[in-house]
Design an enzyme around this catalytic site. Structure first.
Site, short mmCIF file in Angstrom:
data_model
loop_
_atom_site.label_atom_id
_atom_site.label_comp_id
_atom_site.label_asym_id
_atom_site.label_seq_id
_atom_site.Cartn_x
_atom_site.Cartn_y
_atom_site.Cartn_z
NE ARG A 7 44.32 -10.04 45.61
CZ ARG A 7 45.14 -9.01 45.82
NH1 ARG A 7 45.06 -8.33 46.92
NH2 ARG A 7 46.04 -8.68 44.90
NE ARG A 8 42.23 -6.29 44.67
CZ ARG A 8 43.25 -6.89 44.06
NH1 ARG A 8 43.02 -7.74 43.08
NH2 ARG A 8 44.48 -6.63 44.41
CG HIS A 25 57.11 -5.68 48.73
ND1 HIS A 25 56.23 -6.71 48.95
CD2 HIS A 25 58.22 -6.01 49.43
CE1 HIS A 25 56.77 -7.62 49.73
NE2 HIS A 25 57.98 -7.23 50.04
CE1 TYR A 29 60.32 -6.05 54.84
CE2 TYR A 29 59.16 -5.57 52.79
CZ TYR A 29 59.76 -6.47 53.65
OH TYR A 29 59.76 -7.81 53.33
CG HIS A 50 51.60 -12.55 52.25
ND1 HIS A 50 52.65 -12.90 53.06
CD2 HIS A 50 52.01 -11.44 51.55
CE1 HIS A 50 53.67 -12.07 52.88
NE2 HIS A 50 53.29 -11.17 51.97
CG PHE A 51 47.70 -8.07 52.36
CD1 PHE A 51 47.30 -8.44 51.09
CD2 PHE A 51 46.79 -7.40 53.17
CE1 PHE A 51 46.02 -8.18 50.65
CE2 PHE A 51 45.51 -7.12 52.74
CZ PHE A 51 45.12 -7.51 51.46
CG HIS A 52 44.36 -9.22 56.21
ND1 HIS A 52 44.16 -9.04 54.87
CD2 HIS A 52 43.48 -8.36 56.82
CE1 HIS A 52 43.22 -8.14 54.65
NE2 HIS A 52 42.79 -7.70 55.82
#
Length: 546
Positions: free
Chosen positions: A435-436, A221, A225, A372-374
């Protein structure tokens, strides 16, 4: 602040970092578009599970470790030289770090391309690939530690020569990111050195999956940042000036940078809500700590919003929101900041579902997480990387763009592409699409309705690809432009601080607080594997076909 030219023999060093970062980025977005075509069921050339997972590993390794690390390092060197107006403490060490990373990239990518390290960038033990993949990543991390040392060294030297003066805000944020990266890499370094590499060398036939996943969660995580902090630094120190105004509050920027460091690290266990090794108490604790990450983000939205509102009203904006329309959206940094904020909002909303102990199970391991992370990475982070490159590149090469139109087109293409790509993923995630997974049997009536959504998402991926390649083209054609002003100007605060508390001008207190938080969040969850629990699993050698 007066403008500072990029001198002190740092130009080539910074261009080398940015050049390799964006070259690998171009490769990664081509791979990403191909992967989405495979999942859509249109069967492009080279479709096979082996090729798909090699491609996903290469894409993730570049986007997770190589591109952002080199970009952040180049960004840091640029900020150090221009904001402190002095050379780096030791340019030779900076080049050593760069070449270590180059060696690491070659060493890591060779087995991936050979199909000997299809373990994805998150490693996924007990899957075990070629030892050269892991050693290559170790070199990338070690190379980046040279940058950490140089950033801390540069700030310390400046403070000795300027006692009592506030460290320039851009450099303060830069060093905050250096400390964040130092803490962040501890988890993945431990997993690589003590678990993945011994397993890949055949020194052990089992691996403790629970411990490996916990160590990676330590890194997983906060690494986001680390990618994101240059964007925040640009929000505070570049966007207000690009709009023609001043920063509303310097102190708010310092506070936000420190809180991002403090709140981004002891939270990784929200990626392990469904893992049985950890008790509910620690999961709940880290869920609550994760919620605190919203605080510096909200402070940033308020501060930059206030800065922009002043500009908008001075430009004639009226009413509650009339100032927004009065902003100079034709300027790339202003446009990118607006787009990044919008995409950060969408991505942040998805993240609140991920971090929720109750709702996480609904979308766990589905396309929702990918969306979300994209959105966070491709949307808010990379959009600002584009804007920073458009800001820095003319200073580095002494040339300015022939026109801003292709730059604005590029930013819009990328933003539209990321929305068209990720919104269908959110929907599919709610329907349970995992996913994956390389391919799906869309002839199955139970999942046949997924295919139109995946095709729409694929179209978004190709829009992103067009935007990404146009970005590279914009940088290349910039060399044909007229001479540019090589002075770098950062935003000045409405009330420039003459003195600031030591806690907002250094990192001693921050690091002590972080040590306490990390011991509280990870002391028992990691210690239990050595004293109470053990979860060995036979390793699975993907490089040997095992």
């Amino acid at each position: 602040m007066e403008g500072r030219a990029v001198t002190y023999r740092a130009d080539r060093l910074i261009l080398a970092h940015f050049g390799v970062a964006f070259a690998t980025f171009a490769v990664a977005i081509i791979l990403g578009a191909w992967q989405m075509t495979v999942r859509s069921g249109l069967n492009p050339v080279f479709t096979s599970p082996e090729a798909y997972f090699a491609s996903v590993t290469a894409h993730g390794t570049i986007m997770g470790y190589v591109m952002p690390t080199l970009f952040v390092m180049g960004f840091g060197y640029f900020v150090a030289v221009t904001s402190l107006d002095r050379p780096l403490p030791n340019t030779r060490l900076a080049w050593i770090g760069f070449w270590l990373i180059m060696a690491g990239v070659v060493m890591a990518m060779a087995p991936v391309l050979a199909g000997k390290a299809t373990v994805l960038y998150t490693f996924y033990p007990p899957l075990t690939g070629s030892v050269f993949y892991y050693l290559g990543l170790v070199l990338v991390v070690v190379g980046s530690w040279f940058w950490i040392a140089l950033m801390i060294w540069a700030m310390s030297d400046w403070k000795k020569d300027n006692p009592g003066k506030p460290v320039p805000l851009a450099m303060f944020g830069n060093v905050a990111n250096a400390f964040l990266w130092l803490w962040t890499t501890a988890g993945v370094a431990a997993e690589l050195l003590f678990q993945a590499i011994p397993a890949s060398l055949g020194w052990t036939q089992t691996i403790d999956i629970g411990l490996a996943r916990t160590l990676f969660a330590w890194t997983l995580h906060p690494i986001v940042y680390f990618w994101l902090l240059p964007a925040y630094i640009a929000f505070y120190t570049m966007a207000p000036r690009a709009a023609g105004g001043r920063l509303y509050s310097d102190m708010m920027g310092r506070l936000s940078f420190l809180l991002l460091v403090l709140y981004s690290l002891p939270v990784g266990m929200h990626h392990l809500f469904t893992d049985p090794e950890h008790g509910t108490g620690f999961k709940f604790l880290q869920m609550m700590l994760t919620a605190l990450v919203t605080v510096p983000t909200l402070l940033t939205i308020f501060t930059i919003g206030a800065s922009m509102e002043i500009v908008g009203r001075l430009r004639g904006g009226r009413g509650l929101f009339g100032w927004i329309g009065a902003l100079p959206w034709d300027r790339p940094m202003v446009l990118a900041t607006g787009l990044s904020f919008v995409l950060l909002g969408f991505g942040g909303f998805g993240g609140t579902i991920n971090m929720s102990y109750g709702m996480n199970a609904m979308i766990h391991n589905t396309s929702w997480v990918t969306a979300h992370f994209h959105l966070i990475y491709g949307g808010s982070v990379v959009t600002m990387y584009f804007a920073i490159a458009y800001e820095f590149w003319p200073k580095l090469v002494g040339r300015q763009p022939l026109s801003l139109k292709p730059i604005r087109l590029q930013l819009w293409l990328w933003a539209i592409g990321i929305v068209v790509t990720t919104f269908p993923w959110h929907v599919l995630g709610l329907f349970g699409e995992p996913r994956r997974v390389a391919t799906f049997d869309y002839a199955n009536p139970a999942i046949a309705f997924w295919q139109p959504w995946t095709i729409v998402s694929m179209i978004g991926g190709y829009i992103m690809l067009a935007g990404g390649l146009l970005f590279v083209w914009n940088l290349v054609t910039l060399y044909r432009g007229p001479e540019a002003d090589r002075q770098m100007h950062y935003a000045v605060a409405l009330h420039p601080p003459q003195r600031v508390p030591s806690a907002l001008n250094g990192f001693a207190l921050c690091n002590w607080l972080l040590l306490f938080l990390m011991l509280m969040a990870y002391g028992y969850p990691i210690g239990q594997f050595f004293f109470i629990k053990d979860y060995p699993a036979p390793i699975h050698r993907v490089d040997l076909g095992g």
